[in-house]
Write a protein that holds these residues in place. Structure first.
Motif, PDB file in Angstrom:
ATOM      1  N   PHE A  57     -24.813 -42.507 -19.502  1.00 44.32           N
ATOM      2  CA  PHE A  57     -24.839 -42.034 -20.881  1.00 44.32           C
ATOM      3  C   PHE A  57     -23.837 -42.806 -21.726  1.00 44.32           C
ATOM      4  CE2 PHE A  57     -21.782 -39.592 -18.529  1.00 44.32           C
ATOM      5  CZ  PHE A  57     -20.691 -39.462 -19.375  1.00 44.32           C
ATOM      6  N   GLN A  58     -24.130 -42.865 -23.015  1.00 38.66           N
ATOM      7  CA  GLN A  58     -23.234 -43.494 -23.988  1.00 38.66           C
ATOM      8  C   GLN A  58     -22.817 -42.408 -24.969  1.00 38.66           C
ATOM      9  OE1 GLN A  58     -24.726 -47.093 -25.731  1.00 38.66           O
ATOM     10  NE2 GLN A  58     -23.185 -47.094 -27.333  1.00 38.66           N
ATOM     11  N   PRO A  59     -21.567 -41.909 -24.853  1.00 34.48           N
ATOM     12  CA  PRO A  59     -21.133 -40.783 -25.687  1.00 34.48           C
ATOM     13  C   PRO A  59     -21.357 -41.028 -27.179  1.00 34.48           C
ATOM     14  CG  PRO A  59     -19.512 -41.237 -23.985  1.00 34.48           C
ATOM     15  CD  PRO A  59     -20.491 -42.367 -23.960  1.00 34.48           C
ATOM     16  N   ALA A  60     -22.068 -40.096 -27.819  1.00 34.81           N
ATOM     17  CA  ALA A  60     -22.384 -40.221 -29.245  1.00 34.81           C
ATOM     18  C   ALA A  60     -21.132 -40.253 -30.099  1.00 34.81           C
ATOM     19  CB  ALA A  60     -23.287 -39.072 -29.682  1.00 34.81           C
ATOM     20  N   GLY A  61     -20.087 -39.558 -29.704  1.00 32.89           N
ATOM     21  CA  GLY A  61     -18.854 -39.499 -30.481  1.00 32.89           C
ATOM     22  C   GLY A  61     -17.874 -40.609 -30.154  1.00 32.89           C
ATOM     23  N   GLY A  62     -18.290 -41.569 -29.351  1.00 31.36           N
ATOM     24  CA  GLY A  62     -17.396 -42.643 -28.939  1.00 31.36           C
ATOM     25  C   GLY A  62     -16.718 -42.309 -27.621  1.00 31.36           C
ATOM     26  N   MET A  63     -16.116 -43.314 -27.045  1.00 33.23           N
ATOM     27  CA  MET A  63     -15.485 -43.181 -25.739  1.00 33.23           C
ATOM     28  C   MET A  63     -14.059 -42.676 -25.850  1.00 33.23           C
ATOM     29  SD  MET A  63     -17.590 -44.161 -23.507  1.00 33.23           S
ATOM     30  CE  MET A  63     -18.103 -45.443 -22.440  1.00 33.23           C
ATOM     31  N   ALA A  64     -13.696 -41.826 -24.920  1.00 29.12           N
ATOM     32  CA  ALA A  64     -12.298 -41.433 -24.785  1.00 29.12           C
ATOM     33  C   ALA A  64     -11.562 -42.589 -24.118  1.00 29.12           C
ATOM     34  CB  ALA A  64     -12.194 -40.170 -23.933  1.00 29.12           C
ATOM     35  N   PRO A  65     -10.264 -42.739 -24.359  1.00 30.57           N
ATOM     36  CA  PRO A  65      -9.529 -43.831 -23.715  1.00 30.57           C
ATOM     37  C   PRO A  65      -9.693 -43.789 -22.194  1.00 30.57           C
ATOM     38  CG  PRO A  65      -8.168 -42.767 -25.376  1.00 30.57           C
ATOM     39  CD  PRO A  65      -9.417 -41.935 -25.228  1.00 30.57           C
TER      40      PRO A  65
END
Length: 130
Positions: A57-65
């Motif tokens: 999956f590619q997180p819709a809200g962006g990646m966490a560090p």
């Protein structure tokens, strides 16, 4: 209760979903066996190679560090999601989801799942296809 549980999949967060899927299918011989979109807009693809399954999956809200291209969770099959959830909560495990959640766009009729925190802080998911 939890002995002999069948492994379901490994969840992998991707910076670029299509690039990651292309690697696993084109280089490692996986095939795409399903796809859906989470309620938050996160696109998800399910891949299989023999008995090994990935949820990429590619997180819709962006990646966490530090989240990208690392194992996000390990999932096990649940035949009774309510009973599994009850057992883990009664035995003091920390739930990392909002209780039992549903992903209606997954598979033909959706799935229900919850995650707990494992002893090393890892997330362990229990998943029942509806």
């Amino acid at each position: 209760m939890t002995d002999g549980r069948k492994h379901d999949h490994i969840g992998l967060a991707a910076k670029n979903l299509e690039e990651t899927v292309a690697f696993y299918t084109g280089i490692l011989g996986f095939e795409v066996v399903g796809e859906c979109t989470a309620p938050d807009g996160t696109p998800i693809k399910f891949l299989r190679n023999g008995g090994l399954n990935y949820e990429i999956f590619q997180p819709a809200g962006g990646m966490a560090p530090g989240q990208a291209e690392k194992v996000d969770h390990v999932s096990y099959v649940s035949d009774d999601i309510e009973e599994d959830y009850r057992w883990f909560m009664e035995n003091g495990y920390e739930c990392t989801t909002d209780g039992i959640e549903a992903l209606d766009s997954a598979w033909e009729k959706g799935c229900r799942y919850f995650k707990i925190k494992g002893p090393g802080g890892e997330e362990i998911e229990f998943d029942q296809i509806v």
